[in-house]
Design an enzyme around this catalytic site. Structure first.
Site, PDB file in Angstrom:
ATOM      1  N   LYS A  85     -92.427 -79.238  24.558  1.00 47.83           N
ATOM      2  CA  LYS A  85     -91.301 -78.107  24.338  1.00 47.83           C
ATOM      3  C   LYS A  85     -90.779 -78.350  23.092  1.00 47.83           C
ATOM      4  O   LYS A  85     -90.370 -79.673  22.631  1.00 47.83           O
ATOM      5  CB  LYS A  85     -90.160 -77.869  25.599  1.00 47.83           C
ATOM      6  N   SER A 160     -86.133 -71.115  29.877  1.00 47.21           N
ATOM      7  CA  SER A 160     -86.459 -71.132  28.464  1.00 47.21           C
ATOM      8  C   SER A 160     -87.815 -71.646  28.067  1.00 47.21           C
ATOM      9  O   SER A 160     -88.549 -71.984  27.061  1.00 47.21           O
ATOM     10  CB  SER A 160     -85.384 -71.809  27.622  1.00 47.21           C
ATOM     11  N   SER A 184     -84.373 -73.695  33.567  1.00 51.96           N
ATOM     12  CA  SER A 184     -85.339 -73.495  32.295  1.00 51.96           C
ATOM     13  C   SER A 184     -86.857 -74.127  32.679  1.00 51.96           C
ATOM     14  O   SER A 184     -87.641 -73.851  31.781  1.00 51.96           O
ATOM     15  CB  SER A 184     -84.802 -73.868  30.925  1.00 51.96           C
TER      16      SER A 184
END
Lengths: 493, 95
Positions: A85, A160, A184
């Site tokens: 990420k 997210s 997330s």
């Protein structure tokens, strides 16, 4: 839908299957990395799942891994692919956090998670798209645009960690890192039919992980099997002197722990989690999965978490408050965007931040600043920290009687891009079942448990502090009983 | 509770965030909605509850105050827009 098998194409295989193939010399890491990079090139843009692809660096790492194996020096993840990420700092590679603010930022060091995985031999192929600074539940707040859900690219993959989840679901990669502040990792895993593990707060070092809400953030992984999540957690977990909130707690052999049967395991089913907010078909899939676990010897126990209904409002005081302090580091001076021709220091700060942050990040900074400001601190921030204690106490009481708590990960299956952007509260309520684990610092996992109208649904398992072994073994045992996790989206076969 | 435009501008000043005129109405509306939503907390009975300062209710681990890394200013400053002689430059603060 397509099913994977151990001898199938490389991109369909799990991390454990790939480790086996590499070990047997069936293929090299160079071949594997090349095959996955080609898939990333073909499908990555369709999904917008990546912000940076590190093809050159990946081939170098793959060659190094092949050499290490030839020398009998292979680490536990030697030659295996991973994507990070884009809020994990990566030395000499862009780390944007999905923000205009950091679109040119190159970290001088690796995050602890990146460092540990790399030292174990993992090969980094790309950095994944995400909601800006991890603030969002749909990947729509990214400066680099939304990510498509591989099951239907008009839909959101959640967020997210949306790029990580989409990449793993689309069989571009077997594994990706993510972070989970309010859901997330688990929410996008549920909406894409992947496995998402959020460890206990402090289990994994946050060093080099750009902070959003420091008392809630935790690093974890998105994979297609609980087994793969266990492999990665074993490498990522453990004390790090550079993160003072990282806990010195023994790291067990998570892969060995997977074999533990669920016979006699007491699974708490929270009454409040099946209230009217939950889609009826999703509820049915979750009940079916609980029945499957009961069938092999688990005991279902109805429990109450009396204050859980206040978890979303508690979170939307605590998280923005911490966000507003963390985001104060973006001032246009040391790194990140800087406005042109500032008149004075105030103008430099406020214009840099006004230009560099997107709408949702601004909203959270504003909310946080408001609840911490003179006259409102006691009424909002302090009050929320007290309610957080009540929520945490409810979990503690529940775990006196049960080993793990199970329920839905999300109230519905995936929603359309643009569907929930008008009203922040509608978006925030997506995380209604996941936020509790963050407030109480508990480990949680989402595993695929079926489909509603062709879209995947997740079963969430939450355990007591540092009970990742229980959560992972329960998830693994469930995956031995079912094949939901082996089913992938047709367009990405 | 509805926030006023003035309140929102005050918070934006505290947060050092320049809001464009076109953004203000949206921020007023959405921030009011969020404040209304979190107001539910007021109904919770929290008498005698200790506020939670750490998710595991632990105290912070401390370390010895020792130098652990060499200075890497040159590398760190590569990310800055405006530097000179090892310093970070900002608009003049003192006249």
């Amino acid at each position: 839908m397509t099913s994977a098998s151990a001898g199938g194409p490389l991109h369909q295989r799990t991390l454990a299957e790939l480790a086996d193939g590499l070990g047997k010399g069936e293929f090299s890491s160079r071949e594997l990395t090349g095959a996955l990079l080609a898939r990333i090139e073909g499908h990555g843009e369709t999904l917008n799942a990546f912000i940076t692809v590190t093809a050159e660096g990946a081939m170098l790492q793959a060659d190094r891994a092949d050499k290490a194996r030839a020398n009998g020096d292979a680490g536990p993840l030697n030659g295996l692919p991973i994507v990070h990420k884009d809020l994990f700092c990566t030395k000499d590679v862009l780390t944007t956090c999905g923000s205009k603010m950091l679109q040119d930022f190159v970290s001088p060091y690796d995050a602890a998670v990146v460092e540990r995985l790399s030292q174990a031999g993992a090969v980094m192929l790309a950095k994944t798209n995400m909601d800006e600074f991890a603030m969002g539940s749909s990947n729509e707040t990214s400066f680099f645009g939304p990510v498509g859900n591989p099951w239907d690219t008009r839909l959101s993959p959640g967020g997210s960690s949306g790029g990580s989840a989409a990449a793993v679901a689309a069989r571009l990669l077997p594994a990706a890192t993510g972070t989970d502040t309010g859901g997330s990792i688990r929410q996008p895993a549920a909406l894409t039919g992947t496995v998402g593990l959020k460890p206990t707060y402090g289990r994994v070092s946050r060093f080099g992980m750009v902070a959003f809400a420091s008392s809630l953030d935790q690093a974890g992984v998105i994979t297609r099997s609980a087994e793969d999540a266990a492999m990665l957690l074993g490498v990522m977990a453990g004390i790090d002197p550079r993160d003072s909130t990282c806990v010195d707690h023994p790291v067990p052999d998570y892969v060995a722990g997977l074999q533990k049967s669920v016979a006699g395991l007491k699974i708490g089913v929270v009454r409040q989690h099946f209230d009217e907010g939950l889609d009826a078909q999703c509820a049915q899939r979750v009940r079916d999965s609980l029945a499957a676990l009961e069938h092999v010897g688990a005991k279902l126990v109805e429990i109450d978490l009396p204050n859980i209904g206040l978890s979303v409002p508690t979170y939307y005081v605590v998280a923005p408050a911490e966000c507003s302090s963390n985001m104060s580091r973006f001032d246009g001076v040391r790194f990140g965007h800087r406005c042109d021709d500032p008149e004075d220091l105030f103008d430099l700060y406020s214009r840099t931040r006004g230009e560099g942050f997107g709408a949702e990040v601004k909203r959270r900074i504003m909310t946080g600043t408001y609840v911490l400001s003179a006259g409102y601190y006691d009424a909002y921030y302090l009050k929320a920290q007290k309610v957080r204690q009540l929520i945490s106490r409810d979990f503690k009481d529940a775990f006196a009687n049960v080993d793990v708590i199970a329920g839905p990960t999300t109230p519905t299956a995936a929603f359309a891009i643009g569907e929930k952007t008008d009203d922040p509260i509608t978006m925030y309520l997506n995380d209604i079942y996941t936020i509790g684990a963050n407030l109480a610092g508990l480990p949680g996992i989402s595993v695929p448990c079926g489909f509603v109208d062709g879209l995947p649904v997740g079963l969430q398992l939450v355990g007591p502090h540092f009970a990742e072994e229980t959560v992972l073994s329960c998830a693994h045992q469930y995956q031995l009983l079912t094949d939901w996790h082996t089913q992938g989206p047709e367009n990405f076969a | 509770m509805s926030l006023t435009k003035q309140q929102v501008q005050h918070v934006a000043t505290l947060a050092r965030l320049k809001l464009e005129d076109s953004e203000v109405a949206d921020v007023v509306g959405k921030l009011s909605r969020i404040v209304d939503f979190v107001d539910q907390l007021q109904a919770a009975d929290t008498d005698d509850v200790v506020p939670m300062a750490h998710p595991l209710n632990m105290s912070q681990r401390l370390r010895a105050d020792e130098v652990s890394e060499p200075n890497q200013r040159d590398i760190a400053q590569r990310n800055a827009s405006s530097t000179a002689k090892g310093y970070y430059l900002v608009p003049k603060v003192l006249e």
